[in-house]
Design an enzyme around this catalytic site. Sequence first.
Site, PDB file in Angstrom:
ATOM      1  N   TRP A 199     -29.062 -38.233  -9.353  1.00 43.88           N
ATOM      2  CA  TRP A 199     -28.589 -38.955  -8.163  1.00 43.88           C
ATOM      3  C   TRP A 199     -28.966 -40.427  -8.195  1.00 43.88           C
ATOM      4  O   TRP A 199     -28.267 -41.251  -7.588  1.00 43.88           O
ATOM      5  CB  TRP A 199     -29.047 -38.264  -6.879  1.00 43.88           C
ATOM      6  CG  TRP A 199     -28.413 -36.913  -6.763  1.00 43.88           C
ATOM      7  CD1 TRP A 199     -29.029 -35.704  -6.820  1.00 43.88           C
ATOM      8  CD2 TRP A 199     -27.003 -36.627  -6.645  1.00 43.88           C
ATOM      9  NE1 TRP A 199     -28.108 -34.696  -6.735  1.00 43.88           N
ATOM     10  CE2 TRP A 199     -26.864 -35.220  -6.627  1.00 43.88           C
ATOM     11  CE3 TRP A 199     -25.852 -37.417  -6.552  1.00 43.88           C
ATOM     12  CZ2 TRP A 199     -25.608 -34.596  -6.518  1.00 43.88           C
ATOM     13  CZ3 TRP A 199     -24.616 -36.803  -6.444  1.00 43.88           C
ATOM     14  CH2 TRP A 199     -24.503 -35.416  -6.426  1.00 43.88           C
ATOM     15  N   ASP A 219     -32.774 -42.414  -0.663  1.00 46.19           N
ATOM     16  CA  ASP A 219     -31.878 -41.277  -0.484  1.00 46.19           C
ATOM     17  C   ASP A 219     -32.731 -40.063  -0.102  1.00 46.19           C
ATOM     18  O   ASP A 219     -33.521 -39.576  -0.909  1.00 46.19           O
ATOM     19  CB  ASP A 219     -31.132 -41.041  -1.807  1.00 46.19           C
ATOM     20  CG  ASP A 219     -30.177 -39.858  -1.758  1.00 46.19           C
ATOM     21  OD1 ASP A 219     -30.189 -39.125  -0.765  1.00 46.19           O
ATOM     22  OD2 ASP A 219     -29.419 -39.677  -2.744  1.00 46.19           O
ATOM     23  N   LYS A 274     -27.316 -30.273   3.977  1.00 52.38           N
ATOM     24  CA  LYS A 274     -28.489 -29.500   3.537  1.00 52.38           C
ATOM     25  C   LYS A 274     -29.356 -29.181   4.756  1.00 52.38           C
ATOM     26  O   LYS A 274     -29.411 -28.054   5.200  1.00 52.38           O
ATOM     27  CB  LYS A 274     -29.254 -30.281   2.477  1.00 52.38           C
ATOM     28  CG  LYS A 274     -28.370 -30.613   1.257  1.00 52.38           C
ATOM     29  CD  LYS A 274     -29.010 -31.652   0.389  1.00 52.38           C
ATOM     30  CE  LYS A 274     -28.040 -32.298  -0.565  1.00 52.38           C
ATOM     31  NZ  LYS A 274     -27.437 -31.413  -1.550  1.00 52.38           N
TER      32      LYS A 274
END
Length: 357
Positions: free
Chosen positions: A100, A169, A193
């Site tokens: 990511w 993030d 999530k």
Amino acid sequence: MARVYNFSSGPAMQPEWVLKRAKEEMLEYGTSGQSVMEMSHRSADFLAIIESCKNNLRELMDIPDDYEVLFVPGGASLQFSMIPMNLAKNKVQIINTGEWTKKAYIEHKKIVPTEIIASSEKDGFTYIPDVDETMIDPAADYLYICQNNTIYGSRYHQLPPDVIPLVADLSSMILSEPIDVRKYGLLFAGAQKNMGPAGICVVVIKKDLIKKNEELATMLSYYTYATNGSLFNTPPTYTLYICDLVFQWLKTEIGGLQNMKKINEEKAGLLYDFIDQSQLFSNYINKRDRSIMNVTFVTGNPELDKQFIAQAKEKALVNLGGHKTIGGMRASIYNAMPLAGVHALIEFMKEFEVKHG
Ligand code: PMP
């Protein structure tokens, strides 16, 4: 009806309390005579929902008044571009800890000179590299990190030194524990999530970083979201409604993020303790840097890993396969995964080990 324990990295399990409330309110929300998904985003009922969503998040995360909460569509991935478009003038520094941050780096480079100041890539992203003040350039606009690496199952337990604004993030760890929002210039997280269904990304940004920029496309400017209460266009209304139910669940059923952290540490602790004494399963992340949201493990034999994943599915323990880039197994145990789900997984791992160890 038999619900499975879903260990997916996202979209992930949602609290049953939330799903039941949504079911009760599906045909008619309050006395509105309609479902939330049928409502105008300008209606009084929906304006109350988005307001509640924002306020509950502010309360849970203890977000200071000089920070703005924005709901931005386009997923967490859009932020890899929106952040540099809005905040970068000179250069950006980034710490590379997994897929990511690699993706964020690729998008950043299209917009602004971007420098990787530390990386654990050559060691298979098995740890979080140490960074000291001398490595941070005071002339850079911000330092970018991914605080919990969903794919590898690693996380920061200590943030990098505070020299320039920190951009982080938090997609796979938001609301899993209390954090000090003041340590960040901007933090963001996709909803799917720990917050609700896919469709929205929460951006928490220090107000003085939001600048009007006429050259930027309207929908890509934080200024648009900040000055229109995230209602410049039609937002994913139903997603925001479910996110608000999740926030209510965290407040009333869990009792806040300190309690959530305790529960999450207990779940992860049980799983890591079992893996650490196992003769068959092992975890390859540096112990100090282990995630409590995404627990990765392998048997050392890819064929056996496949059997484990398939047999677990037969026991209603689903989505235990690791990310396609690394294989092995991954149990994502986000906020909504009950303790019983972790116990069921450990019981199955024990059985499997007896047969195959
Ligand atoms: N960042 C992290 C840490 C993630 O885990 C993910 C998705 N799994 C993303 C970004 C991308 O999220 P989205 O699919 O919402 O763009």
